[in-house]
Each structure stands twice: as structure tokens, then as C-alpha cells.
Design an enzyme around this catalytic site. Structure first.
Site, PDB file in Angstrom:
ATOM      1  N   ASP A  25       0.834  -1.207   0.000  1.00  0.00           N
ATOM      2  CA  ASP A  25       0.000   0.000   0.000  1.00  0.00           C
ATOM      3  C   ASP A  25       0.874   1.264   0.000  1.00  0.00           C
ATOM      4  O   ASP A  25       1.990   1.247   0.515  1.00  0.00           O
ATOM      5  CB  ASP A  25      -0.916  -0.030   1.239  1.00  0.00           C
ATOM      6  CG  ASP A  25      -2.069   0.947   1.128  1.00  0.00           C
ATOM      7  OD1 ASP A  25      -2.362   1.407   0.005  1.00  0.00           O
ATOM      8  OD2 ASP A  25      -2.677   1.250   2.166  1.00  0.00           O
ATOM      9  N   HIS A  42       2.330   3.562  -9.028  1.00  0.00           N
ATOM     10  CA  HIS A  42       2.074   2.133  -9.291  1.00  0.00           C
ATOM     11  C   HIS A  42       3.213   1.518 -10.107  1.00  0.00           C
ATOM     12  O   HIS A  42       3.597   0.377  -9.873  1.00  0.00           O
ATOM     13  CB  HIS A  42       0.739   1.955 -10.019  1.00  0.00           C
ATOM     14  CG  HIS A  42      -0.449   2.329  -9.175  1.00  0.00           C
ATOM     15  ND1 HIS A  42      -0.601   1.911  -7.872  1.00  0.00           N
ATOM     16  CD2 HIS A  42      -1.544   3.090  -9.458  1.00  0.00           C
ATOM     17  CE1 HIS A  42      -1.740   2.401  -7.393  1.00  0.00           C
ATOM     18  NE2 HIS A  42      -2.319   3.121  -8.320  1.00  0.00           N
ATOM     19  N   LEU A 136      10.991 -20.268  -5.377  1.00  0.00           N
ATOM     20  CA  LEU A 136      10.080 -19.361  -4.666  1.00  0.00           C
ATOM     21  C   LEU A 136       8.682 -19.539  -5.226  1.00  0.00           C
ATOM     22  O   LEU A 136       8.491 -19.606  -6.434  1.00  0.00           O
ATOM     23  CB  LEU A 136      10.509 -17.893  -4.861  1.00  0.00           C
ATOM     24  CG  LEU A 136       9.557 -16.852  -4.248  1.00  0.00           C
ATOM     25  CD1 LEU A 136       9.641 -16.863  -2.722  1.00  0.00           C
ATOM     26  CD2 LEU A 136       9.850 -15.448  -4.762  1.00  0.00           C
TER      27      LEU A 136
HETATM   28  C1  IPE Z   1      -5.475  -2.702  -0.197  1.00  0.00           C
HETATM   29  O1  IPE Z   1      -5.126  -1.375  -0.321  1.00  0.00           O
HETATM   30  C2  IPE Z   1      -5.452  -3.366  -1.541  1.00  0.00           C
HETATM   31  C3  IPE Z   1      -4.141  -3.512  -2.139  1.00  0.00           C
HETATM   32  C4  IPE Z   1      -2.987  -3.194  -1.604  1.00  0.00           C
HETATM   33  C5  IPE Z   1      -4.151  -4.099  -3.453  1.00  0.00           C
HETATM   34  P1  IPE Z   1      -6.237  -0.229  -0.458  1.00  0.00           P
HETATM   35  O2  IPE Z   1      -5.490   1.060  -0.546  1.00  0.00           O
HETATM   36  O3  IPE Z   1      -7.170  -0.534  -1.567  1.00  0.00           O
HETATM   37  O4  IPE Z   1      -7.038  -0.361   0.905  1.00  0.00           O
HETATM   38  P2  IPE Z   1      -7.896   0.715   1.711  1.00  0.00           P
HETATM   39  O5  IPE Z   1      -8.864   1.319   0.743  1.00  0.00           O
HETATM   40  O6  IPE Z   1      -6.935   1.729   2.248  1.00  0.00           O
HETATM   41  O7  IPE Z   1      -8.548  -0.077   2.799  1.00  0.00           O
HETATM   42  C1  IPE Z   2      -1.592   0.261  -3.314  1.00  0.00           C
HETATM   43  O1  IPE Z   2      -1.379   1.630  -3.353  1.00  0.00           O
HETATM   44  C2  IPE Z   2      -1.826  -0.320  -4.674  1.00  0.00           C
HETATM   45  C3  IPE Z   2      -3.230  -0.679  -4.953  1.00  0.00           C
HETATM   46  C4  IPE Z   2      -4.201  -0.654  -4.099  1.00  0.00           C
HETATM   47  C5  IPE Z   2      -3.544  -1.085  -6.316  1.00  0.00           C
HETATM   48  P1  IPE Z   2      -2.582   2.664  -3.305  1.00  0.00           P
HETATM   49  O2  IPE Z   2      -2.968   2.986  -4.689  1.00  0.00           O
HETATM   50  O3  IPE Z   2      -3.678   2.190  -2.442  1.00  0.00           O
HETATM   51  O4  IPE Z   2      -1.859   3.910  -2.645  1.00  0.00           O
HETATM   52  P2  IPE Z   2      -2.487   4.928  -1.603  1.00  0.00           P
HETATM   53  O5  IPE Z   2      -2.998   4.128  -0.459  1.00  0.00           O
HETATM   54  O6  IPE Z   2      -3.580   5.652  -2.308  1.00  0.00           O
HETATM   55  O7  IPE Z   2      -1.350   5.801  -1.219  1.00  0.00           O
HETATM   56 MG    MG Z   3      -4.094   2.415  -0.481  1.00  0.00          MG
END
Ligand code: IPE
Ligand code: IPE
Ligand code: MG
Length: 243
Positions: A25, A42, A136
């Protein structure tokens, strides 16, 4: 199997987790902080995945499960969703040869029917191509949601019961219907970016996992960060309900 795994990660003895699961995240915030579009974050995140995957075998990790896209992530803008799907496609295409050579077995969990058929075909092809690898085990969760997985597994189990294949369902009968059917449960779940929630990630499989929450945003998370967290895992006392 369960008893053997518990023995393998005996408490407080410096043992390393064999199966690490990561909620990657913070990509969006990493980019926004720099005034860049979220998709740049990303793309950086995908580069990190490559590094972490390469580091795992030397860190004693032989199963790595990563959360790439949740069943809730469809709520994001079309641009972001399509951009993420393109990143997944490129990652699989570009990494296919390297992963085969490095002994990585790649698998996917999550519902596939909502994904683009081209992406689905690439996923199936790399799973088949790497099926004999053992260095792995990499599992990528795409369009994954724990509740969705449990619902799909329950439906499958109900079908087995109706067909007379299962009489008195046990926990292992339901586990056998999950997307993770032939995979061990995670020993450790790590979430980056400072959020302390699990966001629908492996609720069944991580019932006895240890958790680590780190403020580091995913694009900044290095193999050194991972190594430090793995060292800390060895200090934990896992009791599995015993004393
Ligand atoms: C969880 O992250 C999903 C992934 C890392 C793929 P999110 O950013 O979507 O989760 P919330 O919305 O903060 O709970
Ligand atoms: C995690 O990073 C990747 C996915 C959920 C696809 P985020 O896109 O949730 O990044 P933040 O949480 O908005 O910083
Ligand atoms: Mg996120």
C-alpha cells in the site's frame, strides 16, 4: 501438515517465516507527495515487486503472496484501473522469462472472470510455464477479496455436498475449495504505508498469522526493510492457542 508447520516456526527461536504475505500500500501517496500522477507510483511499486521477489529466497522465504488489486479497487477511476491492468499485463509479459530462469513459480488468487480475457490468458500461461519451479512460490492476488473468496469456496463446497462427495464438512474441506487450496497459510502479513487494517486480505488463511505494519510507502520498501521485519519475527512467541 498444520502441526509440522507450527514446529517449523517454533516460538521465539529466531525462526524465519516461510510464508510472507504483503499488502503493498501507499503507491498513490508516494506519487502525490511528489506532484506526480498516481500511476507513476504504481509503476514504481511494480519495480519494487521485482526486487522483493528476487530477495526472498536468500532471506529464507519460500512463499510470497502479494496483494495487487482488491475486489474493492474497481471503485477507482477508469484511468487508474486500466493503468493498473496494463501494469499487470506488462509485468507478466516481461518477467515471464526471468522468473522461469530464477525458479519462481507464479500463481494467482482472486476472481478471474471480471478481468480482461487477454490478461486471463497471460495469467494461465505463466502459471503453466512456471509450474515446475520450486525456488520461490509467488502468489499474486488480483481482483481478490477474502469475502468473495469465501463465498465462492462455500458455493463449491455446497456443490460437493450435493454431489455426495463430502458428507460432514470440515475446515479442511472448505480450505480445499479456496483459491489457495494447495498453499500453506501465511506466517507473517506485512502492510506498508501506515494503515493498520487488513482490507479484505486473506481473512481465512491469516487467522493465525503475525502482523507487521510499517509506515514506509510501498515504492520505498526495500529488501533491507523486509530483512529487518523478518529478524523481528524470530523474536515473537507464537502459541496457536496453547501455553
Ligand atoms: C489494499 O489497499 C489493496 C491492495 C494493496 C491491493 P487499499 O489502498 O485498496 O485499501 P484501503 O482502501 O486503504 O482499505
Ligand atoms: C496500493 O497503493 C496499490 C493498490 C491498491 C492497487 P494505493 O494505490 O492504495 O496507494 P495509496 O494508499 O492511495 O497511497
Ligand atoms: Mg491504499
Amino acid at each position: 501438515m498444520a502441526a509440522a508447520r507450527e514446529a517449523a516456526v517454533a516460538s521465539g527461536d529466531g525462526a524465519r517465516p516461510r510464508h510472507v504475505a504483503i499488502i503493498m500500500d501507499g503507491n498513490g501517496r508516494w506519487a502525490t507527495e511528489r506532484g506526480w500522477p498516481r500511476l507513476v507510483g504504481h509503476r514504481r511499486g511494480a519495480e519494487r515487486v521485482k526486487q522483493i521477489v528476487r530477495a526472498c529466497p536468500d532471506l529464507g522465504v519460500d512463499w510470497l503472496t502479494i496483494y495487487a488489486f482488491s475486489t474493492e479497487n474497481w471503485k477507482r477511476s477508469t484511468e487508474e484501473v486500466l493503468g493498473l491492468m496494463k501494469i499487470f499485463r506488462r509485468y507478466i509479459e516481461r518477467e515471464a522469462v526471468g522468473m522461469s530462469a530464477e525458479g519462481v513459480r507464479m500463481r494467482f488468487i482472486g476472481g478471474r472472470e471480471r478481468l480482461d480475457p487477454k490478461l486471463q490468458a497471460l495469467m494461465a500461461a505463466i502459471e503453466a510455464r512456471t509450474a515446475g519451479n520450486t525456488r520461490l512460490n509467488l502468489t499474486v492476488a488480483i481482483n481478490y477479496g477474502g469475502r468473495d473468496e469465501i463465498l465462492r469456496a462455500s458455493t463449491r463446497l455446497a456443490e460437493k455436498i450435493a454431489a455426495g462427495e463430502v458428507a460432514q464438512p470440515s475446515e479442511s474441506d472448505l480450505a480445499a475449495c479456496m483459491d489457495t487450496a494447495d498453499q500453506p497459510d501465511p506466517d507473517l502479513v506485512i502492510r506498508t504505508s501506515g494503515e493498520t487494517r487488513t482490507s479484505n486480505f486473506l481473512p481465512w488463511q491469516a487467522a493465525y498469522a503475525e502482523y507487521e505494519f510499517t509506515p514506509t510507502l510501498w515504492p520505498d520498501f526495500t529488501p533491507d526493510h523486509l530483512s529487518t521485519i523478518l529478524d523481528r519475527f524470530g523474536m515473537r512467541d507464537r502459541r496457536f492457542g496453547g501455553v
